[in-house]
Design a protein around this motif. Sequence first.
Motif, short mmCIF file in Angstrom:
data_model
loop_
_atom_site.label_atom_id
_atom_site.label_comp_id
_atom_site.label_asym_id
_atom_site.label_seq_id
_atom_site.Cartn_x
_atom_site.Cartn_y
_atom_site.Cartn_z
N THR A 149 0.86 -1.18 0.00
CA THR A 149 0.00 0.00 0.00
C THR A 149 0.90 1.23 0.00
O THR A 149 1.62 1.49 0.96
N HIS A 150 0.88 1.99 -1.09
CA HIS A 150 1.79 3.12 -1.24
C HIS A 150 1.17 4.16 -2.16
O HIS A 150 0.19 3.90 -2.85
N MET A 151 1.75 5.36 -2.15
CA MET A 151 1.30 6.40 -3.08
C MET A 151 2.49 6.91 -3.87
O MET A 151 3.63 6.93 -3.40
N ASP A 152 2.23 7.33 -5.10
CA ASP A 152 3.24 7.89 -5.97
C ASP A 152 3.20 9.42 -5.90
O ASP A 152 2.19 10.02 -5.53
N ALA A 153 4.30 10.02 -6.28
CA ALA A 153 4.35 11.46 -6.50
C ALA A 153 4.32 11.72 -8.00
O ALA A 153 4.68 10.84 -8.79
N GLY B 84 11.50 12.46 -2.91
CA GLY B 84 10.93 11.13 -3.08
C GLY B 84 9.91 11.06 -4.20
O GLY B 84 9.05 11.92 -4.34
N GLU B 85 9.97 9.99 -4.97
CA GLU B 85 9.03 9.78 -6.07
C GLU B 85 7.83 8.96 -5.65
O GLU B 85 6.91 8.71 -6.43
N GLY B 86 7.82 8.55 -4.38
CA GLY B 86 6.70 7.79 -3.85
C GLY B 86 6.95 7.49 -2.39
O GLY B 86 8.00 7.82 -1.85
N SER B 87 5.98 6.83 -1.76
CA SER B 87 6.16 6.51 -0.34
C SER B 87 5.23 5.39 0.09
O SER B 87 4.07 5.32 -0.32
N ILE B 88 5.76 4.53 0.95
CA ILE B 88 4.94 3.59 1.70
C ILE B 88 3.96 4.41 2.55
O ILE B 88 4.30 5.49 3.03
N VAL B 89 2.75 3.91 2.73
CA VAL B 89 1.77 4.62 3.56
C VAL B 89 1.05 3.64 4.48
O VAL B 89 1.01 2.44 4.22
N ARG B 90 0.50 4.17 5.55
CA ARG B 90 -0.42 3.42 6.42
C ARG B 90 -1.78 4.07 6.25
O ARG B 90 -2.00 5.20 6.65
N CYS B 91 -2.70 3.36 5.65
CA CYS B 91 -4.02 3.90 5.33
C CYS B 91 -5.04 3.37 6.33
O CYS B 91 -5.18 2.16 6.49
N LEU B 92 -5.75 4.30 6.98
CA LEU B 92 -6.72 3.93 8.01
C LEU B 92 -8.07 4.58 7.74
O LEU B 92 -8.15 5.67 7.16
N ALA B 93 -9.13 3.92 8.18
CA ALA B 93 -10.47 4.50 8.22
C ALA B 93 -10.89 4.56 9.69
O ALA B 93 -10.58 3.66 10.48
N ILE B 94 -11.61 5.62 10.06
CA ILE B 94 -12.08 5.80 11.43
C ILE B 94 -13.56 6.15 11.41
O ILE B 94 -13.99 6.99 10.61
N THR B 95 -14.31 5.53 12.28
CA THR B 95 -15.72 5.90 12.46
C THR B 95 -15.95 6.25 13.94
O THR B 95 -15.22 5.78 14.82
N ASP B 96 -16.97 7.04 14.18
CA ASP B 96 -17.30 7.50 15.54
C ASP B 96 -18.81 7.32 15.76
O ASP B 96 -19.57 8.29 15.68
#
Length: 283
Positions: free
Chosen positions: A51-55, A257-269
């Motif tokens: 799970t990552h995003m590009d620049a 950086g041309e991209g990066s590892i990410v930590r993707c989260l969803a939150i509900t309340d």
Amino acid sequence: MSLNFYDLSHTFEPFMPQWPSGCNLKEEVIRYHADANMYDIMWQGIMHRGTHMDAPLHVTECTPDITNYPLWRFFGTGVCLDIPKGKWGKLEPADLEKFDSIIKEGDMVLINTSQHHIWADSDDYFAYGCGATGQLAYWFKDKKVRFVGYGCQANDHPLATKLVDLGLGPLRPDLMKEYEEEYGHDTKVDFPLWEPGHKFLMVEGGIPGVENVGDDGYVKGDYEWKEGGYGTKHGDFDEVAGRRCTFLCFPWRFVGGEGSIVRCLAITDPDQEFRFETGESVK
């Protein structure tokens, strides 16, 4: 406080599934507790794994790097859409137009294609996977969303990459032959441009596009394509499909950086008890 957290990220580890290019993650333990009274791991690899995003810099020269995305792009409310796709499925504007009244300007939009159920070092996920078209990238740009995450192998369809006769390809000429036998014409008829999903979304739209959104919480079972997706639904990604949530997904502060590892989260309340501080002085 009743916040619920959902992890929408694949685990990052050696021998993880990867898009068919370059080296995989390598790890070496350089200090052990037994001999140094500490534990250190040295790793080597590229950012375009899991799970990552590009620049924009990843696909177009002289464009912004990963640190040039403004921080507001990575946090906010939005929706996780349930749009299952099978072999070589296209994510097109028509798939999103039915959610037009749901998607608001400034939303973070994640798409659950159900392909995280077949996350593996396999042709099914990478070579035959689904992906967005350039037209969909323009649709998101016109909608003025802040962020897009795809639950599949990349921002682009695999047949709009160097796997076929585009850019530095063909890396997998067998796919071109198979597509022509199945559809009666060359891949370039339906996919004439090299990675337009990346270029239109990130370079022209300034919108981060996250690849391989998903989770490793699935139970191995029947992965045959069925109407509505692959196998039985389970895992955090499926828990939030079809729901409005708060999302956060931050890259490293990686200068150049041309991209990066990410930590993707969803939150509900559910109980609506949480609040942000005002930022007032504590003095």
